[in-house]
Write an enzyme that holds these catalytic residues in place. Structure first.
Site, PDB file in Angstrom:
ATOM      1  N   ASN A 256      60.031  31.432  -5.473  1.00  0.00           N
ATOM      2  CA  ASN A 256      59.208  31.054  -6.437  1.00  0.00           C
ATOM      3  C   ASN A 256      59.039  29.366  -6.374  1.00  0.00           C
ATOM      4  O   ASN A 256      59.013  28.791  -7.570  1.00  0.00           O
ATOM      5  CB  ASN A 256      59.259  31.332  -7.658  1.00  0.00           C
ATOM      6  CG  ASN A 256      58.934  32.971  -7.957  1.00  0.00           C
ATOM      7  OD1 ASN A 256      58.832  33.640  -6.955  1.00  0.00           O
ATOM      8  ND2 ASN A 256      58.960  33.381  -9.378  1.00  0.00           N
ATOM      9  N   ARG A 388      63.709  44.058  -2.427  1.00  0.00           N
ATOM     10  CA  ARG A 388      64.153  45.187  -3.694  1.00  0.00           C
ATOM     11  C   ARG A 388      64.272  46.382  -2.976  1.00  0.00           C
ATOM     12  O   ARG A 388      63.741  46.834  -2.069  1.00  0.00           O
ATOM     13  CB  ARG A 388      63.251  44.876  -4.810  1.00  0.00           C
ATOM     14  CG  ARG A 388      63.432  43.278  -5.503  1.00  0.00           C
ATOM     15  CD  ARG A 388      62.454  43.031  -6.299  1.00  0.00           C
ATOM     16  NE  ARG A 388      61.196  42.879  -5.609  1.00  0.00           N
ATOM     17  CZ  ARG A 388      60.385  42.358  -6.546  1.00  0.00           C
ATOM     18  NH1 ARG A 388      60.147  42.221  -7.907  1.00  0.00           N
ATOM     19  NH2 ARG A 388      59.074  41.854  -5.965  1.00  0.00           N
TER      20      ARG A 388
END
Length: 530
Positions: A256, A388
């Site tokens: 991010n 993930r």
């Protein structure tokens, strides 16, 4: 809201009664109901926190904010006889203001929270609560360097009101905790927040407010030189409460746009003020980026000592592109980095070249043709890797766009870079999905009050799947069980509405950015009609 009121009322009732109720049976019958909750001392300066875990999900939440149960892994809670949820809590307690000490040699853990200390040992039902012997309902287990425990029993010891929702397969524990810096959280909002840090003007950094923000940025830099990832609405107008960053939240990362964004902000502030403290923070941050680069040229999502999938080389969210942007400016001593030393420029240039070579090397080939990129790669083999649990190895219709944009930003691209762009754009054009769009359907009978469905649309409506199968090239979907699915409708409800399985990021790339790029370089377009 009604559920919250009921929970709060039950907690308050327990406080007024002042009785701690605990059950520690020697044997757990399979039909045994969930144990009753304990109670917690009432304090005027206290906060209410609610922890929740759901079967089948590798996460936990505190007041609705989700985090991983075990950093970078796919660990999920288990349900034992008597409806006892079994899971590790070493990531949970620090985010409640507690402390955790794991002892690998003894396969034991010491948990501290709200003035109580609990020591548990794997394989033993005997435990110590504030130094006094107590018996657990289930013996803890040591798994992969962590201690798994009975959530009901442990949270009862800390005075929580616990509940098992059989329908939703959801465990919750609500606690009244002493107010502290750890439980205070991070300040939200203000004139400058994390999301707007890189959007400030030159005049802002020359102002007193800009200097104050730069000091705040410097204040939450880690000793290793990197910065942790903050929520987008975290205020940077006041000092960041580092005490509230428990577990892996405090670790340095490039996820991010963390670390790269802060380095650029400090560079702008340094040019405006010539404050040596800001220069020192920049140097430390650049050293972090250079030290974190792997021998193969890549960067992991977290460093140092990343766990699980966070050790993967990461293209997600422009992670590597952001690093290379900074290194390119440092190498050229241009823009806000005109002040860097010759040595720093040389080191940045070498790192940049290695990173660019990695991008070209990892472009995925299908049937001999180069396509796009995966969101993450194995840090050793460079094979496309899982992120993930629901992000399977694939060709990414989203992250590939970000990589192409970076390659097109190179002033004088080599023939290899040009070919990589042309091949990726050609693949994106062939992978587009026409005449289909995602639509939201309101439905109050569902948990989140709505659902997403795919429906027919105008042929001019174009979208891309977030992921494409590495072998067939067809759209790829999954869920928290990590099983591949061919259709969006087959995705579990929670993942269907809580994740973006389609993207339109390639639309402006193909319609605007790419045509401008081929015109600038005098190249022939590979595009058909969009």
């Amino acid at each position: 809201m009604r559920s919250l009121c009921r929970t709060t009322c039950l907690i308050i009732s327990s406080l007024l009664l002042g009785n701690a109720i605990a059950q520690t049976p020697a044997i757990i019958p399979t039909n045994m109901p969930a144990p009753p909750s304990g109670s917690s001392p009432s304090r005027a300066d206290s906060v209410l926190r609610t922890v929740a875990l759901i079967m089948g999900e590798p996460n936990y939440s505190i007041d609705g904010g989700y985090q991983e149960l075990e950093e970078g892994t796919y660990s999920q809670p288990e349900l034992l006889p008597g409806e006892r949820m079994f899971a590790p809590i070493s990531e949970i307690l620090p985010n409640l203001g507690g402390e955790v000490a794991l002892d690998a040699d003894q396969q034991a853990a010491t948990f501290s929270l709200a003035g109580k200390t609990l020591r548990l040992v794997a394989g033993q039902r005997e435990a110590l609560l504030n130094g006094q012997p107590v018996q657990t309902d289930i013996a803890p287990q040591w798994r992969n360097g962590n201690l798994w425990v009975s959530l009901y029993w442990v949270f009862d010891q800390f005075g929580a009101y616990t509940k098992w929702d059989k329908t939703r397969q959801r465990f919750t524990a609500s606690l009244i905790l002493p107010a502290s810096k750890k439980t205070a959280g991070l300040t939200k909002g203000g004139s400058v927040v994390e999301a707007s840090l890189d959007k400030q003007s030159t005049s802002f950094w020359a102002s007193s407010e800009g200097r104050k923000v730069a000091e705040v940025v410097l204040g939450y830099q880690n000793e290793d030189g990197g910065w942790p990832k903050l929520d987008r609405d975290t205020s940077l107008s006041v000092p960041v409460n580092r005490s509230a960053l428990g577990g892996f939240k405090i670790k340095s990362t490039i996820d991010n746009d963390s670390t790269t964004k802060q380095i650029k902000a400090l560079a702008s502030a340094y040019l405006a003020s010539r404050d040596d403290r800001f220069r020192a923070g920049i140097d430390k941050g650049l050293d972090y980026l250079l030290a974190a680069q792997l021998p193969n040229g890549g960067w992991q999502q977290f460093w140092p000592n990343p766990q699980g999938y966070k050790a993967r080389i990461t293209f997600n969210d422009d992670a590597i592109a952001n690093v290379l942007d900074v290194l390119r400016d440092v190498a050229g001593r241009r823009g806000d980095f005109s002040f860097v030393s010759q040595r720093q420029a040389q080191r940045a240039a070498a790192a940049y070249d290695a990173g660019l070579a990695l991008i070209l090397k990892t472009q995925i080939r299908v049937a001999g043709k180069r396509t796009g990129w995966c969101g993450q790669y194995d840090e050793t083999t460079l094979a496309p890797a899982m992120g993930r649990a629901f992000e399977l190895p694939s060709i990414s219709g989203g992250e590939s766009v970000n990589v192409v944009r970076f390659l097109m930003s190179i002033d004088k691209p080599s023939a290899e870079v040009i070919q990589a762009v042309q091949d990726a754009v050609s693949w994106l054009d062939s992978a587009k999905i026409s005449g289909l769009k995602r639509a939201r359907r309101e439905d109050r009978t569902l948990e989140y009050g709505f659902d997403f469905v795919m429906e027919k649309a105008d042929a001019r409506d174009v979208t891309w799947a977030r992921f494409y199968n590495l072998e067939t090239g067809r759209p790829l979907f999954s869920a928290r069980d990590s099983q591949p699915r061919d259709r969006f409708e087959e995705v579990s409800y929670e993942r269907r509405v809580k994740y973006n399985w389609y993207t339109t990021e390639a639309t402006p790339l193909l319609a605007e950015d790419y045509p401008a790029w081929v015109k600038r370089l005098g190249l022939k377009s590979v595009l058909g009609k969009i």
